[in-house]
Scaffold this motif. Structure first.
Motif, mmCIF file in Angstrom:
data_model
loop_
_atom_site.group_PDB
_atom_site.id
_atom_site.type_symbol
_atom_site.label_atom_id
_atom_site.label_comp_id
_atom_site.label_asym_id
_atom_site.label_seq_id
_atom_site.Cartn_x
_atom_site.Cartn_y
_atom_site.Cartn_z
ATOM 1 N N ASP A 51 0.847 -1.196 0.000
ATOM 2 C CA ASP A 51 0.000 0.000 0.000
ATOM 3 C C ASP A 51 0.885 1.250 0.000
ATOM 4 O O ASP A 51 1.237 1.775 1.060
ATOM 5 C CB ASP A 51 -0.914 -0.001 1.223
ATOM 6 N N PRO A 52 1.245 1.729 -1.193
ATOM 7 C CA PRO A 52 2.144 2.876 -1.292
ATOM 8 C C PRO A 52 1.641 4.136 -0.591
ATOM 9 O O PRO A 52 2.421 5.026 -0.271
ATOM 10 C CB PRO A 52 2.245 3.128 -2.799
ATOM 11 N N SER A 53 0.356 4.198 -0.294
ATOM 12 C CA SER A 53 -0.180 5.411 0.339
ATOM 13 C C SER A 53 0.426 5.637 1.723
ATOM 14 O O SER A 53 0.515 6.778 2.185
ATOM 15 C CB SER A 53 -1.706 5.350 0.420
ATOM 16 N N VAL A 54 0.865 4.558 2.396
ATOM 17 C CA VAL A 54 1.450 4.698 3.734
ATOM 18 C C VAL A 54 2.717 5.539 3.666
ATOM 19 O O VAL A 54 2.843 6.564 4.330
ATOM 20 C CB VAL A 54 1.747 3.311 4.366
ATOM 21 N N ASP A 55 3.683 5.105 2.856
ATOM 22 C CA ASP A 55 4.939 5.843 2.728
ATOM 23 C C ASP A 55 4.717 7.220 2.123
ATOM 24 O O ASP A 55 5.290 8.209 2.582
ATOM 25 C CB ASP A 55 5.939 5.074 1.866
ATOM 26 N N ARG A 56 3.913 7.270 1.105
ATOM 27 C CA ARG A 56 3.702 8.563 0.425
ATOM 28 C C ARG A 56 3.110 9.599 1.383
ATOM 29 O O ARG A 56 3.480 10.763 1.338
ATOM 30 C CB ARG A 56 2.822 8.368 -0.799
ATOM 31 N N MET A 57 2.186 9.162 2.252
ATOM 32 C CA MET A 57 1.586 10.081 3.221
ATOM 33 C C MET A 57 2.637 10.583 4.212
ATOM 34 O O MET A 57 2.752 11.778 4.468
ATOM 35 C CB MET A 57 0.442 9.393 3.964
ATOM 36 N N ARG A 62 4.105 14.491 4.168
ATOM 37 C CA ARG A 62 3.939 15.308 5.385
ATOM 38 C C ARG A 62 5.285 15.787 5.901
ATOM 39 O O ARG A 62 5.444 16.950 6.272
ATOM 40 C CB ARG A 62 3.209 14.487 6.452
ATOM 41 N N ARG A 120 10.883 -0.154 -1.562
ATOM 42 C CA ARG A 120 9.815 0.852 -1.626
ATOM 43 C C ARG A 120 10.346 2.187 -2.142
ATOM 44 O O ARG A 120 9.710 2.827 -2.980
ATOM 45 C CB ARG A 120 9.159 1.018 -0.255
ATOM 46 N N TYR A 153 8.782 3.771 -5.397
ATOM 47 C CA TYR A 153 7.932 4.952 -5.260
ATOM 48 C C TYR A 153 8.576 6.225 -5.794
ATOM 49 O O TYR A 153 7.893 7.081 -6.349
ATOM 50 C CB TYR A 153 7.557 5.200 -3.797
#
Length: 180
Positions: free
Chosen positions: A56-62, A66, A133, A137
């Motif tokens: 779930d790339p959204s974890v790292d990207r978030m 931030r 990752r 990413y």
């Protein structure tokens, strides 16, 4: 002043970041702490959450977005995390801490109550997961130290000695920028 501190797991980035934040009265944001908090919120062990983040790339990207936003928009901050030197493009000083895998495994074992063998395997798996990752990413090779102004051995130097070296670098930067 914006400072980034990066390095592999167990290299002492958090210790140095806390030392410098306390000495200079800087705010501190830690990507690792955010990641650990998210793992707890998902009721997962850190290694399991790392595997979840791979799917779930959204974890790292978030976390990374931030960290970048806060780091680039805040004066007088230390941004500590594996990618902070890559992400905070307007940092005044980028630091990478290095130590051997065996040294880091000993630290992690002592800190997290693991055997050294378990800590070594955990660390190797974590590093592989993160490197995969970051490459996927962001097309970042975490072993490329080109963005860093200073690369220091936390195996050779303890936190006070590392702090003294960074103190000297901060003083040099301050003189260059006419702050002294």
């Amino acid at each position: 002043m914006r400072i980034t501190i990066s390095g592999p797991p167990g290299s002492g980035t958090t210790s140095l970041a806390r030392y410098l934040a306390g000495k200079y009265g800087l705010d501190l944001i830690s990507a690792g702490e955010v990641f650990r908090q998210l793992a707890r919120e998902h009721d997962m062990e850190l290694a399991d959450f790392g595997r979840f983040a791979e799917s779930d790339p959204s974890v790292d990207r978030m976390i990374d977005a931030r960290q970048k936003e806060i780091g680039e928009s805040t004066d007088n901050i230390i941004v500590e995390g594996r990618l902070s030197g890559w992400m905070v493009e307007n940092a005044d000083l980028r630091i990478w801490l290095a130590a051997s895998l065996s040294c880091r495994a000993k630290r992690i074992a002592g800190r997290d109550g693991m055997t050294e063998e378990g800590a070594r395997a955990y660390t190797e798996n974590r590093q592989h997961s993160e490197a995969t990752r970051y490459r996927t990413y962001y097309d970042i090779d975490i072993s490329d130290l080109a963005p860093y102004d200073i690369v220091l051995s936390s195996e050779t130097f303890g936190v006070d000695a590392l702090g003294a070296i960074v103190d000297a670098a901060i003083a040099c930067l301050a003189r260059q920028k006419g702050r002294l």
